[in-house]
Design an enzyme around this catalytic site. Structure first.
Site, mmCIF file in Angstrom:
data_model
loop_
_atom_site.group_PDB
_atom_site.id
_atom_site.type_symbol
_atom_site.label_atom_id
_atom_site.label_comp_id
_atom_site.label_asym_id
_atom_site.label_seq_id
_atom_site.Cartn_x
_atom_site.Cartn_y
_atom_site.Cartn_z
ATOM 1 N N SER A 291 -6.562 4.695 8.724
ATOM 2 C CA SER A 291 -7.310 4.448 7.489
ATOM 3 C C SER A 291 -6.687 3.286 6.715
ATOM 4 O O SER A 291 -7.369 2.323 6.324
ATOM 5 C CB SER A 291 -7.311 5.725 6.643
ATOM 6 O OG SER A 291 -7.695 5.471 5.306
ATOM 7 N N LYS B 115 -8.012 -1.118 6.769
ATOM 8 C CA LYS B 115 -8.369 -1.870 5.564
ATOM 9 C C LYS B 115 -7.463 -3.087 5.387
ATOM 10 O O LYS B 115 -7.915 -4.169 5.028
ATOM 11 C CB LYS B 115 -8.236 -0.972 4.325
ATOM 12 C CG LYS B 115 -9.358 0.038 4.203
ATOM 13 C CD LYS B 115 -9.153 0.988 3.034
ATOM 14 C CE LYS B 115 -8.060 1.983 3.299
ATOM 15 N NZ LYS B 115 -8.167 3.253 2.609
ATOM 16 N N ARG C 57 -12.903 13.260 4.686
ATOM 17 C CA ARG C 57 -11.594 13.923 4.850
ATOM 18 C C ARG C 57 -11.142 14.577 3.555
ATOM 19 O O ARG C 57 -10.536 15.648 3.565
ATOM 20 C CB ARG C 57 -10.546 12.900 5.317
ATOM 21 C CG ARG C 57 -10.738 12.490 6.778
ATOM 22 C CD ARG C 57 -9.925 11.250 7.108
ATOM 23 N NE ARG C 57 -8.524 11.428 6.829
ATOM 24 C CZ ARG C 57 -7.722 10.481 6.308
ATOM 25 N NH1 ARG C 57 -8.206 9.281 6.027
ATOM 26 N NH2 ARG C 57 -6.451 10.719 6.096
ATOM 27 N N ASP D 294 -14.171 3.538 7.462
ATOM 28 C CA ASP D 294 -13.132 4.236 6.695
ATOM 29 C C ASP D 294 -13.678 4.766 5.384
ATOM 30 O O ASP D 294 -13.293 5.841 4.938
ATOM 31 C CB ASP D 294 -11.922 3.338 6.433
ATOM 32 C CG ASP D 294 -10.881 4.079 5.595
ATOM 33 O OD1 ASP D 294 -10.357 5.097 6.103
ATOM 34 O OD2 ASP D 294 -10.624 3.698 4.447
ATOM 35 N N HIS E 150 0.843 -1.188 0.000
ATOM 36 C CA HIS E 150 0.000 0.000 0.000
ATOM 37 C C HIS E 150 0.874 1.232 0.000
ATOM 38 O O HIS E 150 1.845 1.318 0.738
ATOM 39 C CB HIS E 150 -0.926 0.013 1.218
ATOM 40 C CG HIS E 150 -2.081 0.958 1.070
ATOM 41 N ND1 HIS E 150 -3.293 0.566 0.558
ATOM 42 C CD2 HIS E 150 -2.189 2.277 1.318
ATOM 43 C CE1 HIS E 150 -4.106 1.611 0.521
ATOM 44 N NE2 HIS E 150 -3.456 2.669 0.980
HETATM 45 N N1 URA Z 1 -4.570 6.207 1.654
HETATM 46 C C1 URA Z 1 -5.537 5.733 2.457
HETATM 47 O O1 URA Z 1 -6.042 4.640 2.263
HETATM 48 N N2 URA Z 1 -5.958 6.477 3.476
HETATM 49 C C2 URA Z 1 -5.446 7.692 3.740
HETATM 50 O O2 URA Z 1 -5.851 8.298 4.689
HETATM 51 C C3 URA Z 1 -4.416 8.192 2.892
HETATM 52 C C4 URA Z 1 -3.982 7.422 1.849
#
Ligand code: URA
Length: 426
Positions: free
Chosen positions: A187, A191, A172, A165, A86
């Site tokens: 966040s 996930k 956000r 989220d 990620h």
């Molecule tokens: N990627 C995400 O999944 N969440 C964030 O808050 C920022 C980047």
């Protein structure tokens, strides 16, 4: 029985710089997910968190509450070990596209649940949707069977995964509350932990085009996420990588798919190849497969084979022509010299304004829109040579994109990019 809480008292607690209790956090995430806490109240709380921060215990509890807002997936029945990557979000960051099939071709399973663009940064799903026919949504059953047969997916996280989220991420994006270590870490990790991957490699971006502008903040974000992952039983490491200047030579959905295919075909910009291989090595090492050299698997076309199968399995045509924008505008070098600066934020904003990203929630993006740059930092350029090509279906946006680029690049006597991988946090 839960004690009584209300949104205003939770907001006031954080506004005044106090620590939120575990019960307050559990309550507010649950009530927000169910629609009992209003968006304007969650916005105020997100802003208070951005300004005041949260400590380790609060972040860990916040993450757990977001995981508990939905379902958890389970990949333990697969024959291959799972590993995911990620990125915290960058400009021209198309690494997931070549990386997922590459690591699958090396023998691991790569679930790669991805998102859409956030602010000036591109989203992996928006890029993949530039491929004719390709669809982002897979049921859990389809995801598991594709991981078993092909070894890789790039797909949307299902609605049931960390729904708190999903709501908070969208909120956000439009309330200036993205750039919080606590909110980004929770966040991303909610996930990834809910997804059930056995190992995770994080690419934490640092620089003008990243949400974390300085190395200290990026390092703290990396450390926070690595600890959250390891505490939850996910083997997690992070690389801190440069985002002062964008990755590769393109930012925009179809443009980035084209560049990714070049990498899979054995070419492509050297920085994209380097970061793809560095992250692949980390992913393989996290699942005990460091004896395999991903450079060989990229060079002999095995990664390209998996890419094609991965696209076809999701309804796409890997051989189809990619969409091209209707209009282009070229910017040339006003003098000869060396490209000494190319600012990632300027390029990201320009691509966004040309239509590669969204101005409003839920809007479609333009597949062909974006920015191509024809030189990287450190390259020699001659007067009159093309520096940028802007692509868009909405030419009325060209002046705004040019304004974003203005002042974001420079031709000087010399220039050098800082090292791509700045640190490793493990
Ligand atoms: N990627 C995400 O999944 N969440 C964030 O808050 C920022 C980047």
């Amino acid at each position: 029985m839960m004690t009584h809480h209300d949104a205003v008292s939770v907001i006031r607690t954080k506004r005044d710089g106090h620590v939120l209790s575990g019960a307050q956090i559990d309550w507010v995430i649950d009530a927000y997910t169910r629609g009992h806490v209003a968006d304007e109240q969650m916005s105020a709380l997100a802003m208070a968190i951005l300004l005041r921060g949260m400590n380790r215990d609060e972040i860990s509890r916040w993450t757990a509450a977001m995981i508990a807002s939905g379902e958890r997936m389970d990949f333990s029945g697969l024959r291959r070990p799972t590993v995911d990557k990620h990125s915290t979000g960058g400009v021209g960051d198309k690494i997931t596209l070549p990386l997922a099939p590459l690591v699958a071709a090396c023998g691991a399973a790569v679930p790669q649940l991805s998102g859409r663009g956030l602010g000036h940064t591109g989203g992996t799903l928006d890029k993949m949707e530039a491929i004719p026919g390709w669809r982002a949504a897979l049921s859990t059953g389809e995801l598991l069977s594709q991981l078993d047969s092909v070894g890789a997916t790039i797909c949307a996280a299902g609605a049931g995964l960390a729904p708190a989220d999903k709501k908070l991420y969208a909120l956000r994006d439009v309330t200036g509350t993205v750039e919080s270590i606590a909110l980004i870490a929770s966040s991303i990790m909610s996930k990834k932990i809910a997804e059930g991957t056995s190992a995770l490699v994080l690419d934490v971006k640092c620089g003008s085009g990243a949400f974390m502008k300085d190395a200290e903040d990026a390092r703290e974000l990396a450390r926070t996420m690595v600890d959250l992952g390891n505490d939850a039983g996910v083997r997690t490491v992070a690389l801190l990588t440069d985002m002062d200047t964008p990755l590769g030579l393109t930012a925009g959905n179809a443009l980035e798919v084209r560049e990714s295919v070049e990498v899979l075909a054995g070419g492509g910009p050297p920085d994209v190849v380097e970061l793809t291989l560095e992250l692949a090595r980390e992913m393989l090492s996290a699942v005990g497969m460091s004896d395999i050299d991903p450079a060989d698997v990229l060079a002999d076309g095995r990664a390209m084979d998996v890419w094609r199968r991965m696209i076809e399995a999701q309804g796409g045509d890997p051989g189809a022509e990619l969409p091209v924008a209707q209009d282009t505008e070229v910017v040339v070098a006003p003098r000869s010299g060396v490209l000494s600066e190319l600012d990632a934020m300027a390029v990201g904003l320009a691509a966004w304004r040309l239509g590669a990203g969204r101005q409003r929630q839920g809007e479609p993006v333009q597949a062909g829109a974006g920015v191509e740059w024809h030189a990287s930092v450190g390259d020699r350029v001659e007067r009159g040579q093309k520096i940028f090509t802007l692509h868009t279906d909405t030419p009325e946006r060209i002046p705004a994109a040019l304004a974003a680029l203005d002042g974001g690049w420079e031709i000087g006597e010399s220039g050098e990019r800082r090292p791509l991988v700045m640190a490793r946090v493990g």
